[in-house]
Write a protein that holds these residues in place. Sequence first.
Motif, PDB file in Angstrom:
ATOM      1  N   MET A   1     -14.645  13.345   5.170  1.00 39.22           N
ATOM      2  CA  MET A   1     -14.861  12.891   3.799  1.00 39.22           C
ATOM      3  C   MET A   1     -15.205  11.407   3.724  1.00 39.22           C
ATOM      4  SD  MET A   1     -12.030  15.044   1.643  1.00 39.22           S
ATOM      5  CE  MET A   1     -12.986  14.822   0.137  1.00 39.22           C
ATOM      6  N   GLY A   2     -14.924  10.663   4.803  1.00 41.98           N
ATOM      7  CA  GLY A   2     -15.258   9.239   4.818  1.00 41.98           C
ATOM      8  C   GLY A   2     -14.538   8.444   3.759  1.00 41.98           C
ATOM      9  N   MET A   3     -13.276   8.774   3.530  1.00 45.94           N
ATOM     10  CA  MET A   3     -12.527   8.134   2.447  1.00 45.94           C
ATOM     11  C   MET A   3     -11.656   7.003   2.966  1.00 45.94           C
ATOM     12  SD  MET A   3     -10.142   9.963  -0.415  1.00 45.94           S
ATOM     13  CE  MET A   3     -11.615  10.708  -1.087  1.00 45.94           C
ATOM     14  N   THR A   4     -11.667   5.873   2.273  1.00 49.94           N
ATOM     15  CA  THR A   4     -10.782   4.755   2.599  1.00 49.94           C
ATOM     16  C   THR A   4      -9.343   5.217   2.427  1.00 49.94           C
ATOM     17  OG1 THR A   4     -12.451   3.248   1.740  1.00 49.94           O
ATOM     18  CG2 THR A   4     -10.233   2.356   2.083  1.00 49.94           C
ATOM     19  N   THR A   5      -8.539   5.083   3.476  1.00 49.58           N
ATOM     20  CA  THR A   5      -7.207   5.680   3.483  1.00 49.58           C
ATOM     21  C   THR A   5      -6.164   4.677   3.969  1.00 49.58           C
ATOM     22  OG1 THR A   5      -8.171   7.861   3.935  1.00 49.58           O
ATOM     23  CG2 THR A   5      -5.822   7.599   4.389  1.00 49.58           C
ATOM     24  N   VAL A   6      -5.032   4.636   3.259  1.00 46.51           N
ATOM     25  CA  VAL A   6      -3.890   3.812   3.661  1.00 46.51           C
ATOM     26  C   VAL A   6      -2.672   4.722   3.737  1.00 46.51           C
ATOM     27  CG1 VAL A   6      -2.458   1.796   3.157  1.00 46.51           C
ATOM     28  CG2 VAL A   6      -4.861   1.828   2.440  1.00 46.51           C
ATOM     29  N   LEU A   7      -2.045   4.762   4.889  1.00 50.59           N
ATOM     30  CA  LEU A   7      -0.876   5.607   5.104  1.00 50.59           C
ATOM     31  C   LEU A   7       0.321   4.745   5.486  1.00 50.59           C
ATOM     32  CD1 LEU A   7      -0.569   8.997   6.857  1.00 50.59           C
ATOM     33  CD2 LEU A   7       0.769   7.116   7.801  1.00 50.59           C
ATOM     34  N   VAL A   8       1.474   5.070   4.939  1.00 46.75           N
ATOM     35  CA  VAL A   8       2.727   4.388   5.246  1.00 46.75           C
ATOM     36  C   VAL A   8       3.573   5.284   6.143  1.00 46.75           C
ATOM     37  CG1 VAL A   8       4.977   3.826   4.242  1.00 46.75           C
ATOM     38  CG2 VAL A   8       2.914   2.847   3.269  1.00 46.75           C
ATOM     39  N   THR A   9       4.115   4.719   7.217  1.00 47.93           N
ATOM     40  CA  THR A   9       5.012   5.475   8.088  1.00 47.93           C
ATOM     41  C   THR A   9       5.895   4.521   8.879  1.00 47.93           C
ATOM     42  OG1 THR A   9       5.139   7.198   9.805  1.00 47.93           O
ATOM     43  CG2 THR A   9       3.388   5.565  10.035  1.00 47.93           C
TER      44      THR A   9
ATOM     45  N   CYS B   1     -11.662  13.139  -6.441  1.00 47.43           N
ATOM     46  CA  CYS B   1     -12.541  12.126  -5.838  1.00 47.43           C
ATOM     47  C   CYS B   1     -12.012  10.701  -6.043  1.00 47.43           C
ATOM     48  CB  CYS B   1     -13.952  12.230  -6.385  1.00 47.43           C
ATOM     49  SG  CYS B   1     -14.735  13.817  -6.060  1.00 47.43           S
ATOM     50  N   PRO B   2     -10.800  10.408  -5.573  1.00 48.34           N
ATOM     51  CA  PRO B   2     -10.263   9.049  -5.742  1.00 48.34           C
ATOM     52  C   PRO B   2     -11.040   8.038  -4.904  1.00 48.34           C
ATOM     53  CG  PRO B   2      -8.869  10.305  -4.263  1.00 48.34           C
ATOM     54  CD  PRO B   2      -9.873  11.275  -4.814  1.00 48.34           C
ATOM     55  N   LYS B   3     -11.010   6.782  -5.343  1.00 49.97           N
ATOM     56  CA  LYS B   3     -11.674   5.724  -4.591  1.00 49.97           C
ATOM     57  C   LYS B   3     -10.940   5.430  -3.286  1.00 49.97           C
ATOM     58  CE  LYS B   3     -13.720   3.225  -8.511  1.00 49.97           C
ATOM     59  NZ  LYS B   3     -13.761   1.924  -9.234  1.00 49.97           N
ATOM     60  N   VAL B   4      -9.610   5.504  -3.346  1.00 47.31           N
ATOM     61  CA  VAL B   4      -8.776   5.212  -2.183  1.00 47.31           C
ATOM     62  C   VAL B   4      -7.694   6.284  -2.091  1.00 47.31           C
ATOM     63  CG1 VAL B   4      -7.215   3.546  -1.084  1.00 47.31           C
ATOM     64  CG2 VAL B   4      -9.171   2.727  -2.431  1.00 47.31           C
ATOM     65  N   LEU B   5      -7.456   6.794  -0.891  1.00 50.69           N
ATOM     66  CA  LEU B   5      -6.382   7.765  -0.662  1.00 50.69           C
ATOM     67  C   LEU B   5      -5.171   7.033  -0.097  1.00 50.69           C
ATOM     68  CD1 LEU B   5      -5.327  10.673  -0.519  1.00 50.69           C
ATOM     69  CD2 LEU B   5      -6.350  10.834   1.774  1.00 50.69           C
ATOM     70  N   LEU B   6      -4.018   7.182  -0.763  1.00 47.16           N
ATOM     71  CA  LEU B   6      -2.773   6.538  -0.359  1.00 47.16           C
ATOM     72  C   LEU B   6      -1.764   7.618   0.025  1.00 47.16           C
ATOM     73  CD1 LEU B   6      -2.529   3.970  -3.309  1.00 47.16           C
ATOM     74  CD2 LEU B   6      -3.592   3.617  -1.064  1.00 47.16           C
ATOM     75  N   LEU B   7      -1.145   7.468   1.190  1.00 47.44           N
ATOM     76  CA  LEU B   7      -0.201   8.471   1.674  1.00 47.44           C
ATOM     77  C   LEU B   7       1.112   7.795   2.055  1.00 47.44           C
ATOM     78  CD1 LEU B   7      -3.169   9.373   3.630  1.00 47.44           C
ATOM     79  CD2 LEU B   7      -2.005  11.403   2.780  1.00 47.44           C
ATOM     80  N   ASP B   8       2.196   8.212   1.415  1.00 46.27           N
ATOM     81  CA  ASP B   8       3.510   7.611   1.640  1.00 46.27           C
ATOM     82  C   ASP B   8       4.392   8.584   2.414  1.00 46.27           C
ATOM     83  OD1 ASP B   8       5.766   6.068   1.615  1.00 46.27           O
ATOM     84  OD2 ASP B   8       6.120   6.198  -0.538  1.00 46.27           O
TER      85      ASP B   8
ATOM     86  N   THR C   1       6.127   0.482   1.738  1.00 44.82           N
ATOM     87  CA  THR C   1       5.978   1.357   0.574  1.00 44.82           C
ATOM     88  C   THR C   1       5.739   0.553  -0.700  1.00 44.82           C
ATOM     89  OG1 THR C   1       7.263   3.169   1.524  1.00 44.82           O
ATOM     90  CG2 THR C   1       7.148   3.065  -0.872  1.00 44.82           C
ATOM     91  N   THR C   2       6.403  -0.588  -0.827  1.00 44.90           N
ATOM     92  CA  THR C   2       6.169  -1.452  -1.991  1.00 44.90           C
ATOM     93  C   THR C   2       4.709  -1.913  -2.020  1.00 44.90           C
ATOM     94  OG1 THR C   2       8.462  -2.217  -1.959  1.00 44.90           O
ATOM     95  CG2 THR C   2       6.885  -3.569  -3.169  1.00 44.90           C
ATOM     96  N   THR C   3       4.160  -2.240  -0.864  1.00 45.70           N
ATOM     97  CA  THR C   3       2.748  -2.624  -0.778  1.00 45.70           C
ATOM     98  C   THR C   3       1.853  -1.483  -1.244  1.00 45.70           C
ATOM     99  OG1 THR C   3       3.209  -4.120   1.081  1.00 45.70           O
ATOM    100  CG2 THR C   3       0.917  -3.432   0.768  1.00 45.70           C
ATOM    101  N   LEU C   4       2.154  -0.265  -0.797  1.00 47.65           N
ATOM    102  CA  LEU C   4       1.366   0.894  -1.197  1.00 47.65           C
ATOM    103  C   LEU C   4       1.456   1.123  -2.702  1.00 47.65           C
ATOM    104  CD1 LEU C   4      -0.211   3.145   0.541  1.00 47.65           C
ATOM    105  CD2 LEU C   4       1.672   4.630  -0.146  1.00 47.65           C
ATOM    106  N   ARG C   5       2.641   0.963  -3.253  1.00 49.44           N
ATOM    107  CA  ARG C   5       2.833   1.176  -4.690  1.00 49.44           C
ATOM    108  C   ARG C   5       2.103   0.113  -5.514  1.00 49.44           C
ATOM    109  NH1 ARG C   5       6.735   4.496  -6.656  1.00 49.44           N
ATOM    110  NH2 ARG C   5       7.328   3.019  -8.298  1.00 49.44           N
ATOM    111  N   MET C   6       1.984  -1.099  -4.983  1.00 48.26           N
ATOM    112  CA  MET C   6       1.200  -2.123  -5.683  1.00 48.26           C
ATOM    113  C   MET C   6      -0.285  -1.782  -5.654  1.00 48.26           C
ATOM    114  SD  MET C   6       3.009  -5.831  -4.996  1.00 48.26           S
ATOM    115  CE  MET C   6       3.235  -5.716  -3.208  1.00 48.26           C
TER     116      MET C   6
END
Length: 351
Positions: free
Chosen positions: A183-191, A151-158, A43-48
């Motif tokens: 949507m073809g969006m660059t996505t980073v998810l934390v779980t 339309c964000p450049k990157v989608l982040l999901l925590d 989560t800290t990585t995602l927040r950065m």
Amino acid sequence: MTQLRLTDLSKEFSDQVAVRAVNLSIEAAEFIVLLGPSGCGKTTTLRMISGLETPSAGAILFDGEDMTSVPVQHRHVGLVSQRFNLFPHMRVYDNVAFGLSVRGIPASKIKAQVHDMLEAVQLSEYADRFPSQLSGGQMQRVAIARTLVTCPKVLLLDEPFASLDTSLRTEMRSFLKQLQRDMGMTTVLVTHDQVEAMDLADRIAVMFDGELAQLGTPQQVYHHPKSERVARFMGHSNIFECTVLAEEKIETPFGPLDASTNGAAAGRSRAMVRYEAIELVEPSDHSSAQCQINRLSGTVEAVEFLGAVTRCAVQVGAHRLVMDQPSTSVLEVGQPVNLQIHRDHIGVLSR
């Protein structure tokens, strides 16, 4: 679509290192999952990445542009958490439109964009409802729509599905996976949920103690973990001492076995076999020599019915192997059995 790169990214809080020199390249439109136990630094990585935390060292690049010191409001990222954070006094339409209205976008354009986004998340008929009139899954869809409409450049999901029940989590995973592909969006998810990670990810980044332990496809991380810690975290395994004799040949407590040695040097090591990778076979005096490779004989010592599978402990010589079989299998304590393990399902682990 945005390419994201983390270079030697680190974060310290007082005397604690939360993230230590993480290097990670994420391709445009790729779905990456940061997976690990609580407190591992995901989560800290995602927040950065989002700009909510400032790195102690390292860099964050979007399409090669250094964003490390750029304020969160200028990064154009979308962040969705397990808390829906919807405005309870606003209808669904107004919740989704909020991010556009504060940017001063004309009402006519807002209407069109919100309509398209509600269509995408299959909530058009709920536009006039309040959050209190929605289910948990519907509220999460509204939160995702409110994020994506800008339309964000990157989608982040925590941990976006942490507050949902099991069946709803499964439904939302399927929805999110299809939406991300469309949507073809660059996505980073934390779980911390291994099943969620394997279902959603193009690649999984496993983290322990603030460090990146392994990066690979779900199949690579699950079937070919680099370390015992990754192997145990990703699922149930038999892990045992072995000696690498030569390429694809190991000596084990169960006798010599053909195995995927992953280029391991000769000498003492440890090996793993997933519970479900052990096959129950019938004895045959006429089997080919190939079929006799990695065949073991033992006695059932314990049987546990788990619904979808029956878990059995089998005594093989002086040692025990655990295997999962379909729950339709009829196995009893004391029953002699013959086991087969395919060489590609035995992995030699790095020390």
